[in-house]
Enzyme design. Structure first.
Site, PDB file in Angstrom:
ATOM      1  CD  GLU A  13      61.426  50.034 -19.098  1.00  0.00           C
ATOM      2  OE1 GLU A  13      60.731  49.004 -18.980  1.00  0.00           O
ATOM      3  OE2 GLU A  13      60.956  51.183 -18.971  1.00  0.00           O
TER       4      GLU A  13
ATOM      5  CG  ASP B  47      64.070  55.582 -19.367  1.00  0.00           C
ATOM      6  OD1 ASP B  47      64.502  54.608 -18.726  1.00  0.00           O
ATOM      7  OD2 ASP B  47      63.310  55.449 -20.345  1.00  0.00           O
TER       8      ASP B  47
END
Length: 506
Positions: free
Chosen positions: A144, A74
């Site tokens: 994350e 991400d």
């Protein structure tokens, strides 16, 4: 340019064609699994969409230890106010400027898409016999940036290796061996409304007050730069404007600022009711306040811009995790005087910035807080605060300060579970090997650091016994902001170091 750098950049651009804001990595996970299939590599995913790709050892390395190359899928989706980019569907466009690669008015996602690109190119090079390496596991996690939930949800047996190279560091030549833990707090201040009459009869006009042009940036790695927080600057300006106009002449109707928990807010706006006759006085005051604040933040935020404009339509667009939400501000109400006082006091009193510098590691920010997001709903104003510390007891301390300030204002507080700090092991065999390889490759010693950002190493290390970890990567500036950019020559250095490091495990 090194040919592998070109391959890495090409792969990175392919990754950037796929929307991948936090919690929406499904398409990228499927793309990675398809990539593995095309290369005849074993791959799997879990319920969270974490992906593991297994790469067999090259000849002669079959008995070497498994090396895990790890990064996250991400990205933080930030853009300039004028950008029309839609992170839910639009490819992130890369723009070259000399030795730097940046986005086109958006964050570029080098944090951490560049890790994925390096891992894939490395695997491909091994398959082609261009490099030598031990058995590899490419571990790519999700989510994350919003709390390391992908790493937190990893099963203990999802990967086998006990030597992990995290490719999520942002300064080439620096090895990270420890990081801060973190926790987010969600504050909800109940709102009381009063009916209000805008228009000719009352003489009251609805104005938008905004602060923009701030640098923003990563709330961990940039917090020591003491950049301005748009939310607190706007709250401060409203208090001052209210004092200048007279508290009964200015009424607050709406407040919004920030976008994600781990970015320093670079924009905030409010709607206020003000008599038409006071517009010129207010404009002069805002202009003077802008001069004052540009002087205060002349180094960190020289382009601070305050604006007071009559509202032509009440539509606002709020960014959150890459989504843009359209909202219409009601025209028949303002905050009650009590709500207004509590809200502005809460925003000004909330901790923000560096809380404590480490006593044991020179220059390291030990504990900090980021007043990150404010949103106005029908029944409450919602606030997100993000705390970090490499000392877990001090993380609890600063979280307690946030809770105390919130409760004094009459707000509710909920704390997320958070994630642990990664305590450094300066005697690690992996660190010794990395230092020797780097010095042998480049003729100089690498720098060893502990960082204030949160890394997945802390979470992974808390779940796996006897694992050795280190974090490194190419140079990335201003992550989590539209100014994010990656230094292209540093990618080559990371590649050459990584190639020599893997070769040393024979």
């Amino acid at each position: 340019m090194h040919p592998k750098t070109q391959e890495i950049l090409k792969t990175f651009e392919e990754i950037n064609k796929i929307p991948r804001r936090s919690k929406n990595e499904e398409k990228l996970a499927l793309w990675l699994l398809e990539w593995a299939k095309k290369h005849n590599l074993e791959a799997k995913t879990d319920a969270l969409n974490n992906v593991l790709i297994k790469v067999p050892a090259t000849p002669g390395y079959e008995n070497s230890p498994i090396i895990v190359l790890q990064g996250h899928m991400d990205m933080v989706c930030e853009k300039c106010r004028e950008s029309e980019h839609d992170f839910s569907k639009d490819p992130v466009r890369c723009v070259s400027e000399g030795d730097w690669l940046r986005g086109d008015g958006t964050s570029i996602g080098a944090d951490n898409g560049i890790a994925l690109a390096i891992g894939l190119v490395l695997a491909d090079a091994g398959i082609k016999g261009e490099i030598e390496h031990p058995p590899l596991e490419l571990l790519f996690t999700v989510d994350e940036e919003t709390g390391l939930t992908g790493a937190s949800g990893l099963g203990e047996d999802f990967f086998e290796g006990r030597i992990l190279l995290n490719l999520d560091s942002e300064d080439e030549g620096i090895f990270i061996v420890g990081c801060a833990g973190g926790k987010n707090s969600k504050v909800a201040l109940p709102v009381e409304w009063e009916p209000f009459d805008y228009g000719k009869e009352s003489g009251l006009v609805l104005f938008r007050v905004s602060v923009e042009g701030l640098e923003g940036g990563h709330s961990g790695t940039e917090i020591h730069r003491q950049r301005a927080n748009a939310i607190q600057l706007l709250a401060r300006s409203l208090v001052n404007l209210k004092e200048n106009a007279g508290k009964d002449n200015l009424r607050l109707a709406f407040f919004s600022g920030g976008s994600v928990h781990n970015a320093i807010p670079n924009y905030a706006e409010a709607f206020v009711a003000l008599p038409r006759r006071m517009e010129e006085q207010a404009q002069d005051f805002v202009s003077e306040l802008q001069k004052t604040l540009r002087g205060e933040y002349s180094v960190s935020d020289p382009e601070i811009a305050f604006q007071l404009k009559e509202v032509e339509n009440r539509v606002i667009f709020e960014a959150s995790g890459g989504k843009v939400i359209k909202k219409e501000v009601p025209s028949d109400r303002v905050f009650s005087a009590g709500t207004e006082e509590k809200l502005l006091g809460l925003l000004l009193g909330m901790p923000h910035g560096v809380h404590r510098i480490s006593d044991t590691i020179s220059g390291l920010v030990e504990t900090s807080n980021n007043l990150a997001v404010v949103r106005t709903d029908d029944n409450e104003v919602k606030i997100v605060s993000s705390q970090r510390s490499s000392v877990m007891s001090r993380l609890a301390e600063v979280t307690g300060k946030v809770e105390t300030v919130a409760k004094l204002a009459g707000a509710r507080v909920e704390h997320e579970c958070g994630y642990p700090a990664w305590e450094p092991d300066l005697h690690s065999g992996l660190l010794k090997k990395c230092k020797q390889t780097y010095a042998g490759t480049f003729g100089k010693e690498p720098e060893i650091k502990v960082v204030h950002a949160g890394l997945e190493c802390g979470v992974i290390g808390s779940k796996c016994e006897c694992i050795e970890m280190i974090s490194f990567g190419p140079t990335i500036k201003d992550p989590h902001s539209p100014a994010e950019r990656v230094f292209i020559p540093s990618i080559e250095k990371v590649w050459v170091f990584l190639e020599n490091l893997l070769k040393s495990y024979r």
